[in-house]
Design a protein around this motif. Structure first.
Motif, PDB file in Angstrom:
ATOM      1  N   VAL A  95     -18.566  -1.915  21.320  1.00 11.45           N
ATOM      2  CA  VAL A  95     -17.695  -1.437  22.629  1.00 11.45           C
ATOM      3  C   VAL A  95     -16.527  -2.375  22.698  1.00 11.45           C
ATOM      4  CG1 VAL A  95     -18.126  -1.278  25.093  1.00 11.45           C
ATOM      5  CG2 VAL A  95     -20.054  -0.126  23.554  1.00 11.45           C
ATOM      6  N   HIS A  96     -16.684  -3.815  22.686  1.00  9.48           N
ATOM      7  CA  HIS A  96     -15.566  -4.642  23.126  1.00  9.48           C
ATOM      8  C   HIS A  96     -14.654  -4.461  22.011  1.00  9.48           C
ATOM      9  CE1 HIS A  96     -17.352  -6.000  26.677  1.00  9.48           C
ATOM     10  NE2 HIS A  96     -18.754  -6.305  26.411  1.00  9.48           N
ATOM     11  N   ARG A  97     -14.955  -4.268  20.998  1.00 10.42           N
ATOM     12  CA  ARG A  97     -13.842  -4.192  19.764  1.00 10.42           C
ATOM     13  C   ARG A  97     -12.956  -3.035  20.168  1.00 10.42           C
ATOM     14  NH1 ARG A  97     -11.291  -4.416  15.637  1.00 10.42           N
ATOM     15  NH2 ARG A  97     -11.157  -3.454  13.607  1.00 10.42           N
ATOM     16  N   VAL A  98     -13.472  -2.112  20.742  1.00  9.91           N
ATOM     17  CA  VAL A  98     -12.436  -0.917  20.922  1.00  9.91           C
ATOM     18  C   VAL A  98     -11.742  -1.401  22.137  1.00  9.91           C
ATOM     19  CG1 VAL A  98     -12.329   1.456  22.026  1.00  9.91           C
ATOM     20  CG2 VAL A  98     -14.190   0.921  20.264  1.00  9.91           C
ATOM     21  N   ARG A  99     -12.233  -2.011  23.267  1.00  3.17           N
ATOM     22  CA  ARG A  99     -11.386  -2.463  24.383  1.00  3.17           C
ATOM     23  C   ARG A  99     -10.379  -3.628  23.982  1.00  3.17           C
ATOM     24  NH1 ARG A  99     -15.055  -2.521  29.590  1.00  3.17           N
ATOM     25  NH2 ARG A  99     -13.170  -3.198  30.356  1.00  3.17           N
ATOM     26  N   ASP A 100     -10.734  -4.443  23.087  1.00  3.93           N
ATOM     27  CA  ASP A 100     -10.135  -5.728  22.631  1.00  3.93           C
ATOM     28  C   ASP A 100      -8.948  -5.443  21.742  1.00  3.93           C
ATOM     29  OD1 ASP A 100     -11.467  -7.336  24.315  1.00  3.93           O
ATOM     30  OD2 ASP A 100     -12.808  -7.943  22.666  1.00  3.93           O
ATOM     31  N   VAL A 101      -9.148  -4.591  20.684  1.00  3.39           N
ATOM     32  CA  VAL A 101      -8.112  -4.208  19.600  1.00  3.39           C
ATOM     33  C   VAL A 101      -7.382  -2.807  19.806  1.00  3.39           C
ATOM     34  CG1 VAL A 101      -8.000  -3.712  17.210  1.00  3.39           C
ATOM     35  CG2 VAL A 101      -9.902  -5.428  17.843  1.00  3.39           C
ATOM     36  N   THR A 102      -8.322  -1.915  20.187  1.00  6.18           N
ATOM     37  CA  THR A 102      -7.467  -0.555  20.448  1.00  6.18           C
ATOM     38  C   THR A 102      -6.857  -0.698  21.877  1.00  6.18           C
ATOM     39  OG1 THR A 102      -9.413   0.615  19.229  1.00  6.18           O
ATOM     40  CG2 THR A 102      -7.998   1.630  20.550  1.00  6.18           C
ATOM     41  N   PRO A 116      -7.604  -5.301  38.013  1.00 10.27           N
ATOM     42  CA  PRO A 116      -8.329  -5.308  36.710  1.00 10.27           C
ATOM     43  C   PRO A 116      -9.593  -4.464  36.675  1.00 10.27           C
ATOM     44  CG  PRO A 116      -8.058  -7.758  37.649  1.00 10.27           C
ATOM     45  CD  PRO A 116      -7.541  -6.419  38.715  1.00 10.27           C
ATOM     46  N   GLN A 117     -10.187  -4.063  37.688  1.00  8.04           N
ATOM     47  CA  GLN A 117     -11.495  -3.211  37.642  1.00  8.04           C
ATOM     48  C   GLN A 117     -10.828  -1.760  37.512  1.00  8.04           C
ATOM     49  OE1 GLN A 117     -14.559  -3.945  37.772  1.00  8.04           O
ATOM     50  NE2 GLN A 117     -14.726  -1.715  37.211  1.00  8.04           N
ATOM     51  N   VAL A 118      -9.658  -1.329  38.071  1.00  3.02           N
ATOM     52  CA  VAL A 118      -9.123   0.038  37.893  1.00  3.02           C
ATOM     53  C   VAL A 118      -8.805   0.063  36.479  1.00  3.02           C
ATOM     54  CG1 VAL A 118      -7.242   1.260  38.646  1.00  3.02           C
ATOM     55  CG2 VAL A 118      -8.614   0.379  40.357  1.00  3.02           C
ATOM     56  N   LEU A 119      -8.184  -0.763  35.891  1.00  8.89           N
ATOM     57  CA  LEU A 119      -7.524  -0.507  34.510  1.00  8.89           C
ATOM     58  C   LEU A 119      -8.731  -0.640  33.380  1.00  8.89           C
ATOM     59  CD1 LEU A 119      -4.576  -2.914  34.658  1.00  8.89           C
ATOM     60  CD2 LEU A 119      -4.681  -0.147  34.317  1.00  8.89           C
ATOM     61  N   ALA A 120      -9.806  -1.348  33.886  1.00  8.73           N
ATOM     62  CA  ALA A 120     -11.007  -1.343  32.941  1.00  8.73           C
ATOM     63  C   ALA A 120     -11.783   0.109  32.881  1.00  8.73           C
ATOM     64  CB  ALA A 120     -12.223  -2.306  33.224  1.00  8.73           C
ATOM     65  N   THR A 121     -11.744   0.492  34.337  1.00 14.10           N
ATOM     66  CA  THR A 121     -12.294   1.831  34.292  1.00 14.10           C
ATOM     67  C   THR A 121     -11.443   2.900  33.645  1.00 14.10           C
ATOM     68  OG1 THR A 121     -13.284   1.293  36.590  1.00 14.10           O
ATOM     69  CG2 THR A 121     -13.026   3.530  36.217  1.00 14.10           C
ATOM     70  N   LEU A 122     -10.391   2.848  33.846  1.00 15.08           N
ATOM     71  CA  LEU A 122      -9.581   3.859  32.866  1.00 15.08           C
ATOM     72  C   LEU A 122      -9.574   3.900  31.539  1.00 15.08           C
ATOM     73  CD1 LEU A 122      -6.291   3.886  34.831  1.00 15.08           C
ATOM     74  CD2 LEU A 122      -7.919   5.680  35.103  1.00 15.08           C
ATOM     75  N   ARG A 123      -9.823   2.508  31.212  1.00 15.81           N
ATOM     76  CA  ARG A 123     -10.064   2.274  29.641  1.00 15.81           C
ATOM     77  C   ARG A 123     -11.479   2.848  29.291  1.00 15.81           C
ATOM     78  NH1 ARG A 123      -8.057  -2.977  30.974  1.00 15.81           N
ATOM     79  NH2 ARG A 123      -6.034  -2.921  30.558  1.00 15.81           N
ATOM     80  N   ASN A 124     -12.370   2.564  29.964  1.00 13.39           N
ATOM     81  CA  ASN A 124     -13.706   3.173  29.742  1.00 13.39           C
ATOM     82  C   ASN A 124     -13.880   4.741  29.498  1.00 13.39           C
ATOM     83  OD1 ASN A 124     -14.814   0.645  29.375  1.00 13.39           O
ATOM     84  ND2 ASN A 124     -15.517   0.591  31.691  1.00 13.39           N
ATOM     85  N   ILE A 125     -13.049   5.424  30.691  1.00 12.94           N
ATOM     86  CA  ILE A 125     -13.013   6.974  30.610  1.00 12.94           C
ATOM     87  C   ILE A 125     -12.487   7.375  29.413  1.00 12.94           C
ATOM     88  CG2 ILE A 125     -12.053   8.722  31.903  1.00 12.94           C
ATOM     89  CD1 ILE A 125     -12.713   7.051  34.389  1.00 12.94           C
ATOM     90  N   ARG A 126     -11.483   6.653  29.044  1.00 16.51           N
ATOM     91  CA  ARG A 126     -10.653   7.260  27.864  1.00 16.51           C
ATOM     92  C   ARG A 126     -11.512   6.968  26.712  1.00 16.51           C
ATOM     93  NH1 ARG A 126      -4.697   4.548  26.611  1.00 16.51           N
ATOM     94  NH2 ARG A 126      -4.611   5.639  24.593  1.00 16.51           N
ATOM     95  N   TYR A 127     -12.184   5.835  26.611  1.00 18.15           N
ATOM     96  CA  TYR A 127     -12.957   5.689  25.304  1.00 18.15           C
ATOM     97  C   TYR A 127     -13.861   6.600  25.249  1.00 18.15           C
ATOM     98  CZ  TYR A 127     -16.373   3.301  22.387  1.00 18.15           C
ATOM     99  OH  TYR A 127     -17.259   3.139  21.550  1.00 18.15           O
TER     100      TYR A 127
END
Length: 130
Positions: A95-102, A116-127
């Protein structure tokens, strides 16, 4: 848990592995526990010691992790628990590799307020919608 007499507890599981330019040795000690540690239903306490040695530098690092489980030794052997602990990090790393690398999350400069929380939420939804 750190104050328990771990030196008197025998090693229940020992495993070694290599990868990412290092060697890792994992030692698991486990002991049955009664009441008194503040966790109702606790049956076992665990101490996982990970010692990593970098092949290039020879540098050694040690990490000690404590855990509590409601499972008895009859429910889950030390070898099975050690497998679960290693598997947990495999899931975390995927999971973290996708967030860190991609998504290159490590270079994000949003550090204050809700950004920070909003952007992390958007990344999670997109993933999750791939």
């Amino acid at each position: 848990m750190k104050a328990l007499p771990w030196k008197q507890v025998p090693v229940a599981d020992l495993s070694t592995g290599t990868g990412h330019g290092r060697r890792e040795r994992r030692t698991l000690k486990t002991t049955a526990i009664d009441a008194g540690i503040g966790f109702p239903g606790a049956e076992q306490v665990l101490r996982m010691t990970r010692t990593r040695t970098d092949y290039k530098t020879g540098k050694r690092s040690t990490e000690i992790v404590y855990a509590i489980t409601t499972l008895t030794v009859a429910d889950a052997s030390p070898a099975l628990i050690a497998t679960w602990l290693r598997g947990h990090w495999g899931i975390e790393n995927r999971v973290h590799r996708v967030r860190d690398v991609t998504f290159d999350e490590g270079r994000c400069r949003a550090r204050t307020g809700h950004a920070p929380q909003v952007l992390a939420t958007l990344r999670n939804i997109r993933y999750r919608h791939w």
